[in-house]
Design an enzyme around this catalytic site. Structure first.
Site, PDB file in Angstrom:
ATOM      1  N   SER A 185      35.693  46.692  47.296  1.00 32.80           N
ATOM      2  CA  SER A 185      36.737  46.686  46.261  1.00 32.80           C
ATOM      3  C   SER A 185      36.266  47.561  45.111  1.00 32.80           C
ATOM      4  O   SER A 185      35.070  47.778  44.943  1.00 32.80           O
ATOM      5  CB  SER A 185      36.966  45.269  45.748  1.00 32.80           C
ATOM      6  N   ASP A 186      37.182  48.040  44.307  1.00 34.85           N
ATOM      7  CA  ASP A 186      36.747  48.708  43.078  1.00 34.85           C
ATOM      8  C   ASP A 186      36.392  47.620  42.055  1.00 34.85           C
ATOM      9  O   ASP A 186      36.650  46.441  42.247  1.00 34.85           O
ATOM     10  CB  ASP A 186      37.827  49.681  42.562  1.00 34.85           C
ATOM     11  N   HIS A 187      35.817  48.083  40.971  1.00 35.19           N
ATOM     12  CA  HIS A 187      35.253  47.233  39.929  1.00 35.19           C
ATOM     13  C   HIS A 187      36.236  46.137  39.473  1.00 35.19           C
ATOM     14  O   HIS A 187      37.248  46.434  38.842  1.00 35.19           O
ATOM     15  CB  HIS A 187      34.925  48.155  38.747  1.00 35.19           C
TER      16      HIS A 187
END
Ligand code: BGC
Length: 765
Positions: free
Chosen positions: A286-288
């Protein structure tokens, strides 16, 4: 055996993973061996240990080193990012080996976007080189330096096609074109992963941001994406596919929603497309903080719900939040998430660790402590010559009235501008472990070039912006912009006085690097007002004016193009940028870059891209008509088109020669053109092939890039470039979402930009 050897052998044995007995002989990199190994390991893991593998965290105030040590001991962390020295990495890997039950090595990742220690030009600039060999070299060196720092993975390449200059992250990608972006992504993945990410000086790549992040509405960061399936499959998805076909082990999932579904909750995207159709076997990350954000997106009720949805949708590893660790145990207990789903995600993490060679040697990218560099930032660790060479190829000459450039190395030169001596800005955003103090500014580069031959004067002339709100925004997290305490008028007066003493003025203007970054969307594409006033004041001196642009998006530069005698787009050119720009300004190198993005005339024209549809009422420059598609208050068309860039020499093109007038089903034709360097200097240029499907079942773009070749020609030399064209270049997604090549007439356009082309045609039978 002396006692030192026996102690070190004992230490080595103690640090062996508990499953070392499963590894017989050399590490086997076959899928079967990997499956057997990972299946065996999974059987030994508790649920908590599995969930721990799904957690990716960064060391910082939220997770101090002591907390990370505890997490490692409990098997609660799978990977770390943003830690970039061998000492720190070794310490954490030691903790795994000494304290954790199963001793499953961590992997270490970082945003190595355009270099690690050495900063190469930003990706948008690399795209402007259209030079696949140069880009491969950037990938190899970036991977080398990253692996030399102990890293195993990079969050790159970013292959988000964008037609949005307002979006700050266009700087990290390769511009507006699908084919060019795909080629850049493919080459970087191959270069960075090398033969295997397990090799000492390779790293695994993580292609991002899947998918279509570059199409955020209005160019506003983190905004919504809504697009037709045809556009998604034809224009936005192919670069991710190209990078994955090149073998990328990782995919980072986008923050945006696509047609209403946040990417982190999109099982169609992450499972049906990525895993089932594209057969991706690596890891999705996942992104941040993106899993938490599913609540804000309005698709998850609460944290548990967000975690359930993300895991079931196909997010293997969560970046920078504690949600997976906190909520997955309960979700498994309640039956909302199955053990098989946890095993699946964990398997993907363990698979990439296997591919990184970490089970064979957790220290493979570290070497012994005795080999650590005494100074992490040592000059000897940089690749300056390569950085300079690549940077030269990325510069785009946009205007050169009466051969203002190249400059002579004599007389008096004035260098002016807020970016002329800024070490931090020239590095560009996402500068990894780059050190601003090591970058060569244009002032330094021009000094180096003219030493002992010409007098070089300097004045700052203006602040990058006088807008206090923007200054504060830029200085929010770091001291990025130094604001001169003098009044704008005092600074301009000094600049004018300096210019008056010179034969020619070089003016370095553009954006501070923080203006073209994540969370840096703009509504205005002009240069900041402080700089526009400076340009006007210097124009009034009547001195020849060379504008060197330093920026990372397409800007609107109508006035500046009129005011300047020469205009050189230098992007953010990296550690050796100043030397490279000076090489081009003084003619030690001949510019050859070509724009990877259309430069509009005004922000109101955006999105403006070369491969648009014709519409039912296309505007005709020669016969303007009110009821055609245009704006009445602006000249139609771009200021500088996609693919555009000048040279100090002249190239002429022959007519296009087709090998046949027809192409049979599954056959191919060749389109050839002869390029002659008819000027007086050696030079490189980029030959670009565009195709148009003249009549199809759905409206097709007026042209699409389908091939390019960068060539170097000596003065007077000619070269014939041949582009093979087969059905794959003719295919598109039709109204029923079938990928087809339809019979009919195709136009072939070959040129040195997307507008002025030599044309031919063929029939596809
Ligand atoms: C960005 C990613 C980046 C990640 C880690 C996020 O904010 O969107 O591109 O890789 O941070 O630094």
């Amino acid at each position: 055996m002396n006692w030192i050897c026996s102690v070190s052998l004992a230490v080595t044995l103690a640090l062996q993973p508990a499953f070392a007995d499963d590894i017989i002989g050399p590490h086997q990199q076959t899928p079967q061996a990997r499956d057997a190994f990972v299946s065996g390991l999974l059987k030994k893991m508790t649920l908590d240990e599995k969930i721990g593998q799904l957690r990716l965290i960064t060391v910082g105030p939220e997770n101090p080193k002591s907390a990370i040590r505890d997490m490692i001991q409990q098997g609660q962390v799978g990977a770390i990012f943003n830690t970039v020295t061998r000492q720190d990495i070794r310490q954490m890997q030691d903790q795994v080996m000494q304290l954790s039950r199963l001793k499953i090595p961590l992997f270490f990742a970082y945003d190595v976007i355009h270099g690690q220690r050495t900063q190469f030009p930003i990706p948008l600039a690399l795209a402007a080189s259209w030079d696949l060999e140069a880009v491969a070299e950037v990938g190899r060196i970036a991977a080398y330096e990253a692996a030399d720092d102990g890293l195993n993975m990079t969050w790159a390449p970013m292959v988000d096609v964008t037609r949005e200059p307002r979006w700050g992250r266009g700087s990290e990608g390769f511009g507006e074109d699908t084919w060019l972006t795909g080629e850049m992504g493919r080459v970087l993945v191959k270069a960075m992963q090398g033969n295997s990410p397990a090799d000492r000086y390779s790293v695994m790549t993580s292609v991002k941001h899947f998918a279509a992040y570059g199409a955020v509405e209005g160019g506003r960061e983190y905004n919504t994406v809504d697009m037709s399936p045809q556009r998604l499959f034809q224009d936005y998805l192919p670069p991710y596919k190209a990078a994955l076909d090149a073998g990328s082990g990782g995919v980072m999932v986008a923050l945006n929603s696509l047609n209403g579904v946040p990417a982190s909750a999109d099982s169609w995207l992450l499972k049906d497309i990525l895993r089932d159709d594209w057969k991706f076997k690596g890891i999705t990350i996942s992104d941040h903080g993106a899993i938490k954000e599913l609540i804000q997106h309005g698709v998850a009720r609460d944290p548990q719900d967000a975690v359930r949805i993300a895991l079931k949708s196909g997010i293997d590893m969560s970046m920078s939040d504690e949600y997976y660790s906190k909520y997955l145990p309960g979700l498994v207990k309640s039956g909302a998430v199955s053990m098989a789903e946890i095993d699946d995600a964990t398997r993907h993490v363990l698979n990439v660790k296997y591919d990184m060679g970490l089970f064979n040697d957790p220290y493979s990218h570290l070497g012994p402590a005795s080999s650590d560099p005494a100074d992490t930032n040592a000059e000897s660790r940089l690749h300056r010559a390569e950085a300079r060479d690549v940077a030269r190829k990325t510069l785009v000459l946009l205007k050169n009235r009466q051969d203002t450039l190249p400059l002579k190395k004599n007389g008096t030169l004035a260098l002016i501008g807020p970016l002329a001596d800024s070490q931090i800005d020239i590095m560009g955003s996402w500068s990894a472990a780059g050190v601003a103090g090591q970058s060569v500014t244009l002032l330094q580069g021009m000094k180096n070039a003219t030493a002992g031959q010409a007098t070089l004067l300097y004045a700052k002339g203006a602040n990058v912006t006088d807008n206090k709100g923007i200054q504060d925004f830029l200085n929010l997290y770091e001291k990025a912009v130094t604001v001169d305490v003098r009044t704008p008028q005092q600074m301009r007066d000094e600049a004018v006085a300096t210019a008056q003493k010179a034969d020619v003025v070089v003016l370095a203007v553009g954006e501070a690097r923080g203006m073209a970054h994540e969370a840096s969307s703009r509504t205005d594409l002009t240069l900041p007002d402080s700089q526009r006033q400076l340009i006007r004041a210097l124009k009034a001196t009547g001195k020849p004016l060379v504008l060197v642009l330093m920026n990372a998006r397409a800007l609107t530069l109508v006035e500046e193009t009129q005011q300047s005698d020469a205009l050189l787009e230098s992007w953010y050119s990296g550690t050796e940028g100043g030397n490279a720009i000076a090489d081009v300004l003084f003619g030690d190198d001949n510019p050859s870059g070509k724009l990877p993005m259309t430069f509009p005339r005004s922000v109101g024209q955006v999105p403006m891209y070369y491969n648009h549809l014709n519409t039912g009422r296309p505007y005709d420059f020669e016969h303007p008509n009110k009821y055609t598609s245009h704006y009445f208050d602006e000249a139609n068309g771009p200021l500088f088109p996609f693919g555009y860039g000048l040279s100090y020499t002249h190239f002429t093109l022959s007519p296009v020669k087709m090998s046949a007038a027809t192409m049979t089903r599954n056959g191919s034709v060749n389109a050839s053109i002869t390029v002659t360097n008819s000027g007086k200097r050696d030079g490189a240029t980029v030959v670009q092939l565009y195709l148009r499907d003249e009549v199809a079942s759905i409206s097709r773009p007026v042209k699409e890039l389908k091939g390019f070749k960068r060539i170097m020609l000596k003065a007077g030399e000619s070269q014939t470039v041949t582009f093979p064209i087969d059905a794959s270049a003719l295919k598109f997604w039709n109204a029923k979402m079938q990928q087809v090549a339809e019979p009919g007439k195709f136009s072939v356009m070959i040129g040195l930009d997307s507008v002025r082309t030599e044309n031919a045609e063929f029939d596809y039978l």
